[in-house]
Design an enzyme around this catalytic site. Sequence first.
Site, PDB file in Angstrom:
ATOM      1  N   HIS A  40     -64.527  -8.824  29.455  1.00  0.00           N
ATOM      2  CA  HIS A  40     -63.581  -9.557  30.166  1.00  0.00           C
ATOM      3  C   HIS A  40     -63.154 -10.228  28.571  1.00  0.00           C
ATOM      4  CE1 HIS A  40     -66.515 -13.204  29.019  1.00  0.00           C
ATOM      5  NE2 HIS A  40     -65.557 -12.818  28.698  1.00  0.00           N
TER       6      HIS A  40
HETATM    7  C1  T46 Z   1     -67.951 -15.468  26.928  1.00  0.00           C
HETATM    8  C2  T46 Z   1     -70.048 -14.522  26.477  1.00  0.00           C
HETATM    9  C3  T46 Z   1     -70.110 -14.752  25.266  1.00  0.00           C
HETATM   10  C4  T46 Z   1     -68.699 -21.432  34.066  1.00  0.00           C
HETATM   11  O1  T46 Z   1     -69.099 -22.684  35.036  1.00  0.00           O
HETATM   12  N1  T46 Z   1     -68.307 -22.466  32.851  1.00  0.00           N
HETATM   13  C5  T46 Z   1     -68.852 -22.087  31.651  1.00  0.00           C
HETATM   14  O2  T46 Z   1     -68.023 -22.361  30.575  1.00  0.00           O
HETATM   15  C6  T46 Z   1     -68.669 -20.235  31.367  1.00  0.00           C
HETATM   16  C7  T46 Z   1     -68.872 -19.506  30.272  1.00  0.00           C
HETATM   17  C8  T46 Z   1     -69.423 -19.759  32.630  1.00  0.00           C
HETATM   18  N2  T46 Z   1     -69.116 -20.367  33.888  1.00  0.00           N
HETATM   19  C9  T46 Z   1     -69.757 -19.895  34.713  1.00  0.00           C
HETATM   20  C10 T46 Z   1     -68.351 -18.720  35.165  1.00  0.00           C
HETATM   21  C11 T46 Z   1     -69.838 -17.708  35.911  1.00  0.00           C
HETATM   22  O3  T46 Z   1     -69.876 -17.832  37.694  1.00  0.00           O
HETATM   23  O4  T46 Z   1     -70.826 -19.161  34.500  1.00  0.00           O
HETATM   24  C12 T46 Z   1     -71.236 -18.038  35.226  1.00  0.00           C
HETATM   25  C13 T46 Z   1     -71.165 -16.679  34.556  1.00  0.00           C
HETATM   26  O5  T46 Z   1     -70.582 -16.185  33.096  1.00  0.00           O
HETATM   27  P1  T46 Z   1     -69.603 -15.062  33.190  1.00  0.00           P
HETATM   28  O6  T46 Z   1     -69.945 -14.357  33.879  1.00  0.00           O
HETATM   29  O7  T46 Z   1     -68.386 -15.440  32.681  1.00  0.00           O
HETATM   30  O8  T46 Z   1     -70.503 -15.014  31.541  1.00  0.00           O
HETATM   31  P2  T46 Z   1     -70.604 -14.225  30.015  1.00  0.00           P
HETATM   32  O9  T46 Z   1     -71.731 -13.963  30.043  1.00  0.00           O
HETATM   33  O10 T46 Z   1     -70.306 -12.722  30.677  1.00  0.00           O
HETATM   34  O11 T46 Z   1     -69.662 -14.377  29.778  1.00  0.00           O
HETATM   35  C14 T46 Z   1     -69.372 -15.769  28.761  1.00  0.00           C
HETATM   36  C15 T46 Z   1     -67.761 -16.641  29.005  1.00  0.00           C
HETATM   37  O12 T46 Z   1     -67.769 -16.577  30.149  1.00  0.00           O
HETATM   38  C16 T46 Z   1     -67.638 -15.752  28.004  1.00  0.00           C
HETATM   39  O13 T46 Z   1     -66.184 -16.187  27.928  1.00  0.00           O
HETATM   40  O14 T46 Z   1     -67.329 -14.895  25.665  1.00  0.00           O
HETATM   41  O15 T46 Z   1     -70.257 -15.710  27.389  1.00  0.00           O
END
Ligand code: T46
Length: 134
Positions: free
Chosen positions: A49
């Site tokens: 993303h």
């Molecule tokens: C990034 C990389 C390194 C939350 O509720 N609060 C938060 O602050 C974050 C970061 C995530 N979430 C929830 C949203 C999803 O249900 O945690 C779950 C996993 O998040 P995501 O699929 O976005 O995880 P990554 O590892 O793909 O991405 C995250 C960050 O979203 C992103 O900004 O740079 O970690």
Amino acid sequence: MDIKKIEFQQHGDSRGMLVVAEYQKEIPFTVKRIYYIYGADSETRRGFHSHKNLQQIYIAIHGSCRVTLTDGKTTETVCLDDAASGLYIGHNVWREIYDFSDDAVLLVLASEPYSEDDYIRTYDQFIQTQTENI
Ligand code: T46
């Protein structure tokens, strides 16, 4: 592309290492949120993303991982394996995070609270947005 490696202040002595990152020295934004990722492994792929406004600093405080970043024109892969340095990522940068070592702990400092509206989660939409921004 709006990315930059940041070296933190290190104070090492016989008691071990102490690493410091301060606002307006190493950190160019007010930190409004932190989160960390662990328990990932070499098969894990995260990210995929970009963010419309968010700025972040990634720090592999333990272990290592790789990050591939692109603004649609330039692509760079960075290995994060040093607890005393970070990777600044500005907005409008697509990122993919992978190749986690089993012991990896990736700490992230973020400039804004969590907002799903700030995410662009498909590469096609990201490229379209980048084209519109030119
Ligand atoms: C990034 C990389 C390194 C939350 O509720 N609060 C938060 O602050 C974050 C970061 C995530 N979430 C929830 C949203 C999803 O249900 O945690 C779950 C996993 O998040 P995501 O699929 O976005 O995880 P990554 O590892 O793909 O991405 C995250 C960050 O979203 C992103 O900004 O740079 O970690």
